[in-house]
Write a protein that holds these residues in place. Sequence first.
Motif, PDB file in Angstrom:
ATOM      1  N   ALA A 147     -11.735 -45.663  22.550  1.00 14.60           N
ATOM      2  CA  ALA A 147     -11.110 -44.812  21.517  1.00 14.60           C
ATOM      3  C   ALA A 147      -9.910 -44.452  21.939  1.00 14.60           C
ATOM      4  O   ALA A 147      -9.365 -44.829  23.222  1.00 14.60           O
ATOM      5  N   ALA A 148      -8.941 -43.557  21.320  1.00 12.47           N
ATOM      6  CA  ALA A 148      -7.864 -42.980  21.407  1.00 12.47           C
ATOM      7  C   ALA A 148      -8.063 -41.461  22.415  1.00 12.47           C
ATOM      8  O   ALA A 148      -9.094 -40.809  22.236  1.00 12.47           O
ATOM      9  N   PHE A 149      -7.148 -41.255  23.375  1.00 14.19           N
ATOM     10  CA  PHE A 149      -7.517 -40.068  23.738  1.00 14.19           C
ATOM     11  C   PHE A 149      -6.298 -38.839  23.110  1.00 14.19           C
ATOM     12  O   PHE A 149      -5.240 -39.348  22.614  1.00 14.19           O
ATOM     13  N   VAL A 150      -7.079 -37.782  22.947  1.00 12.13           N
ATOM     14  CA  VAL A 150      -6.158 -36.750  22.171  1.00 12.13           C
ATOM     15  C   VAL A 150      -5.954 -35.520  23.123  1.00 12.13           C
ATOM     16  O   VAL A 150      -6.828 -34.464  23.394  1.00 12.13           O
ATOM     17  N   PRO A 151      -4.726 -35.076  23.909  1.00 13.60           N
ATOM     18  CA  PRO A 151      -4.943 -34.011  24.927  1.00 13.60           C
ATOM     19  C   PRO A 151      -4.972 -32.806  24.201  1.00 13.60           C
ATOM     20  O   PRO A 151      -4.309 -32.561  23.119  1.00 13.60           O
ATOM     21  N   LEU A 152      -5.452 -31.845  24.770  1.00 12.74           N
ATOM     22  CA  LEU A 152      -5.874 -30.485  24.332  1.00 12.74           C
ATOM     23  C   LEU A 152      -5.415 -29.580  25.359  1.00 12.74           C
ATOM     24  O   LEU A 152      -6.376 -29.345  26.290  1.00 12.74           O
ATOM     25  N   ALA A 162      -6.802 -25.889  15.288  1.00  9.59           N
ATOM     26  CA  ALA A 162      -6.263 -26.915  14.405  1.00  9.59           C
ATOM     27  C   ALA A 162      -6.225 -28.451  14.856  1.00  9.59           C
ATOM     28  O   ALA A 162      -6.332 -29.076  13.794  1.00  9.59           O
ATOM     29  N   ILE A 163      -5.974 -28.623  15.917  1.00  8.64           N
ATOM     30  CA  ILE A 163      -5.854 -29.864  16.511  1.00  8.64           C
ATOM     31  C   ILE A 163      -7.179 -30.520  16.346  1.00  8.64           C
ATOM     32  O   ILE A 163      -7.087 -31.775  16.035  1.00  8.64           O
ATOM     33  N   VAL A 164      -8.102 -30.032  16.969  1.00  9.16           N
ATOM     34  CA  VAL A 164      -9.427 -30.332  16.761  1.00  9.16           C
ATOM     35  C   VAL A 164     -10.240 -30.849  15.598  1.00  9.16           C
ATOM     36  O   VAL A 164     -10.593 -31.885  15.147  1.00  9.16           O
ATOM     37  N   LYS A 165      -9.730 -29.832  14.668  1.00 12.78           N
ATOM     38  CA  LYS A 165     -10.064 -30.200  13.145  1.00 12.78           C
ATOM     39  C   LYS A 165      -9.260 -31.368  12.642  1.00 12.78           C
ATOM     40  O   LYS A 165      -9.846 -32.209  12.068  1.00 12.78           O
ATOM     41  N   ALA A 166      -7.903 -30.965  12.984  1.00 11.57           N
ATOM     42  CA  ALA A 166      -7.132 -32.264  12.282  1.00 11.57           C
ATOM     43  C   ALA A 166      -7.514 -33.709  12.841  1.00 11.57           C
ATOM     44  O   ALA A 166      -7.317 -34.803  12.170  1.00 11.57           O
ATOM     45  N   ALA A 167      -7.694 -33.752  14.217  1.00 15.86           N
ATOM     46  CA  ALA A 167      -7.745 -34.981  14.644  1.00 15.86           C
ATOM     47  C   ALA A 167      -9.234 -35.867  14.573  1.00 15.86           C
ATOM     48  O   ALA A 167      -9.383 -36.813  14.621  1.00 15.86           O
ATOM     49  N   PHE A 204       0.085 -34.260  18.683  1.00 18.85           N
ATOM     50  CA  PHE A 204       0.376 -33.420  17.713  1.00 18.85           C
ATOM     51  C   PHE A 204       1.978 -32.743  18.009  1.00 18.85           C
ATOM     52  O   PHE A 204       1.831 -31.842  18.991  1.00 18.85           O
ATOM     53  N   THR A 205       2.651 -32.869  16.911  1.00 22.49           N
ATOM     54  CA  THR A 205       3.868 -31.991  17.089  1.00 22.49           C
ATOM     55  C   THR A 205       4.075 -30.987  16.076  1.00 22.49           C
ATOM     56  O   THR A 205       3.037 -30.916  15.115  1.00 22.49           O
ATOM     57  N   SER A 206       4.925 -30.074  16.233  1.00 26.53           N
ATOM     58  CA  SER A 206       5.109 -28.908  15.373  1.00 26.53           C
ATOM     59  C   SER A 206       5.534 -29.628  14.008  1.00 26.53           C
ATOM     60  O   SER A 206       6.375 -30.367  13.936  1.00 26.53           O
ATOM     61  N   GLY A 207       4.881 -28.827  13.034  1.00 27.27           N
ATOM     62  CA  GLY A 207       5.135 -29.338  11.619  1.00 27.27           C
ATOM     63  C   GLY A 207       6.126 -28.276  10.830  1.00 27.27           C
ATOM     64  O   GLY A 207       5.684 -27.071  11.284  1.00 27.27           O
ATOM     65  N   SER A 208       6.900 -28.733   9.850  1.00 28.34           N
ATOM     66  CA  SER A 208       7.728 -27.586   9.363  1.00 28.34           C
ATOM     67  C   SER A 208       6.685 -26.614   8.576  1.00 28.34           C
ATOM     68  O   SER A 208       7.141 -25.273   8.211  1.00 28.34           O
ATOM     69  N   THR A 209       5.659 -26.942   8.177  1.00 28.03           N
ATOM     70  CA  THR A 209       4.677 -25.966   7.533  1.00 28.03           C
ATOM     71  C   THR A 209       3.975 -25.190   8.339  1.00 28.03           C
ATOM     72  O   THR A 209       3.261 -24.309   7.873  1.00 28.03           O
ATOM     73  N   LYS A 245       1.441 -31.928  13.032  1.00 31.29           N
ATOM     74  CA  LYS A 245       1.470 -33.098  12.677  1.00 31.29           C
ATOM     75  C   LYS A 245       1.059 -34.303  13.601  1.00 31.29           C
ATOM     76  O   LYS A 245       1.445 -34.353  15.049  1.00 31.29           O
ATOM     77  N   GLY A 246      -0.062 -35.058  13.221  1.00 35.29           N
ATOM     78  CA  GLY A 246      -0.500 -35.976  14.305  1.00 35.29           C
ATOM     79  C   GLY A 246       0.315 -37.280  14.365  1.00 35.29           C
ATOM     80  O   GLY A 246       0.573 -37.854  13.156  1.00 35.29           O
ATOM     81  N   VAL A 247       0.486 -37.971  15.619  1.00 34.18           N
ATOM     82  CA  VAL A 247       1.494 -39.076  15.726  1.00 34.18           C
ATOM     83  C   VAL A 247       0.437 -40.010  16.464  1.00 34.18           C
ATOM     84  O   VAL A 247       0.558 -39.942  17.770  1.00 34.18           O
ATOM     85  N   PRO A 248      -0.227 -40.932  15.840  1.00 34.15           N
ATOM     86  CA  PRO A 248      -0.932 -41.924  16.303  1.00 34.15           C
ATOM     87  C   PRO A 248      -0.097 -42.945  17.069  1.00 34.15           C
ATOM     88  O   PRO A 248       0.744 -43.782  16.351  1.00 34.15           O
TER      89      PRO A 248
END
Length: 543
Positions: A86-91, A102-107, A177-182, A186-189
């Motif tokens: 799997a990929a790791f997603v730091p929280l 928001a990151i948990v949901k988006a990822a 996940f970086t800050s999005g203008s909205t 934004k997720g960066v895989p």
Amino acid sequence: MTAEPSHQAAQPRLHTGFLASAARWPNRTALLLGGQQWTYAEVDRFATDIATVILSANPTPARIGIYARRSLTSYAAVIAALVAGAAFVPLNPLLPPARIRAIVKAADLDTVVTERRLLPSLKDILNDDVVAALPIVVTDDIGVAVERVVAPRTAGDDIRPPLPPRVRADDTAYMLFTSGSTGTPKGVPISHANVTSFLATNLARYAPTPDDVFSQTFEQSFDLSVFDMFMAWSAGATLCGFTSTELLAPLKIVRTRGITVWFSVPSVIAMQIKLGLLEPASLPSLRYSLFCGEPLPREYAQAWQRAAPGSIVENLYGPTELTIACTAYRWDPARSPPECHGGVVPIGRPYDGLISRVIDEQGTPASVDDTGELVVAGPQTFAAYWRNPSATEAAFVDLPNDEGEATRFYRTGDVVRRLPNDNLVFVGRRDHQVKVGGHRIELGEIETALRAQSGIVEAVAYAWPPDGAVAETVVAAVSGTEIDVDAVRTRLRALLPAYMVPTTIWIIETMPRNSSGKLDRRALAATLTDRAARPVERTAHAQ
């Protein structure tokens, strides 16, 4: 977990270096943190147990969240996620709960790994139906579960984990996940192919050995942390993580732990200068000193070189989308100062295998010494933002490569100048070029002029008001010691056109930082807007 399945061994993956080191040097120190240390064998066993629990809950996981920081779990879970396929997603627990949710949901995570002490706060964050049923792997200091507990075990215990799924080169190794203008992250895989290309370049460049000790000043939610972890572990070296307390006095840890490879944002230098701690020849153990994440001012590089005269100082550059760093510049005390633009150290040349262009607004290549946007193509370039096709389309431009073939280049948004010797110098962000009273202004030029003034260590300039449709003026915030604002303003008038002299200058005792340790321009602007800064002195309007 000391060897990968044979079908994965032919091509490297992000974690293969760690596994090889654990097999070859099981008793060497892999991790040093807050006075505790763990060998490769101990980290390997703990990661094996976490991976076993992950796979027992889902035999084909895709993305594993890690809700922990600066702990054995936060590091072992990275290896566990990777060997589980799997990929790791730091929280980062320091982030606001709404952003973590928001990151948990988006990822669209399969599992979250956390520590027993952090479980209550994690459950508070995962408090709605969308994520409430998410499996949680919990670790204890002495022991792992899906609300089952995973604990580090002794060398005598032997647990054989399930065979992890096949990992392909284009599979995602980690997602940040970086800050999005909205306002939506934004997720960066980043794929295994992206990051192993980066590692191969840097392992050849720095040639680390098992005797090296790498600093870890970055939060694991910041992609520069991947350099520290996997450069060290690929060489059988030691990773020295800094606790929050140790980060307040990092140079002491450099000396006591014998760190040989230092990596941080340049803001760390600013703080040490402000505190008077960066003394000449005070960092004798360093052989490499690397900086990235922000522009590196010339005076910072010079001060650090004096403190670590035996160290090679380098300035690295690269957005997350280009995998950690994509250019590097080696500082030379004699040659480099004249190459600095606006007092900022060049970002150097692209790594071998990458192609760069400097283009104008029409996409036409800029001439040498002309400014333009930096665009980059090559194996470190990410494929697309996570489930965000519109942002992906805007981030790329098709241009001919060296053979004239149409190639997809990532648009960095950074304005640079290419010197005759092919080194690139950072000029500023596209969004930091502002227009005031009909004049186009580069805010970085004002900041450089401010930093050159007596007593000023850090400076940030803004078009003002920040939320207005039309900027009316320029203001600035500065920090340092014994700053005479009236004298600063007088000297600026001799250096800059009148329309570039800040009409208001605030003295800020401590500049705000984000979780990556970078100066937080957005938070500072909000502070100034709300009149919440504690101005020791503020100028009147410039005449």
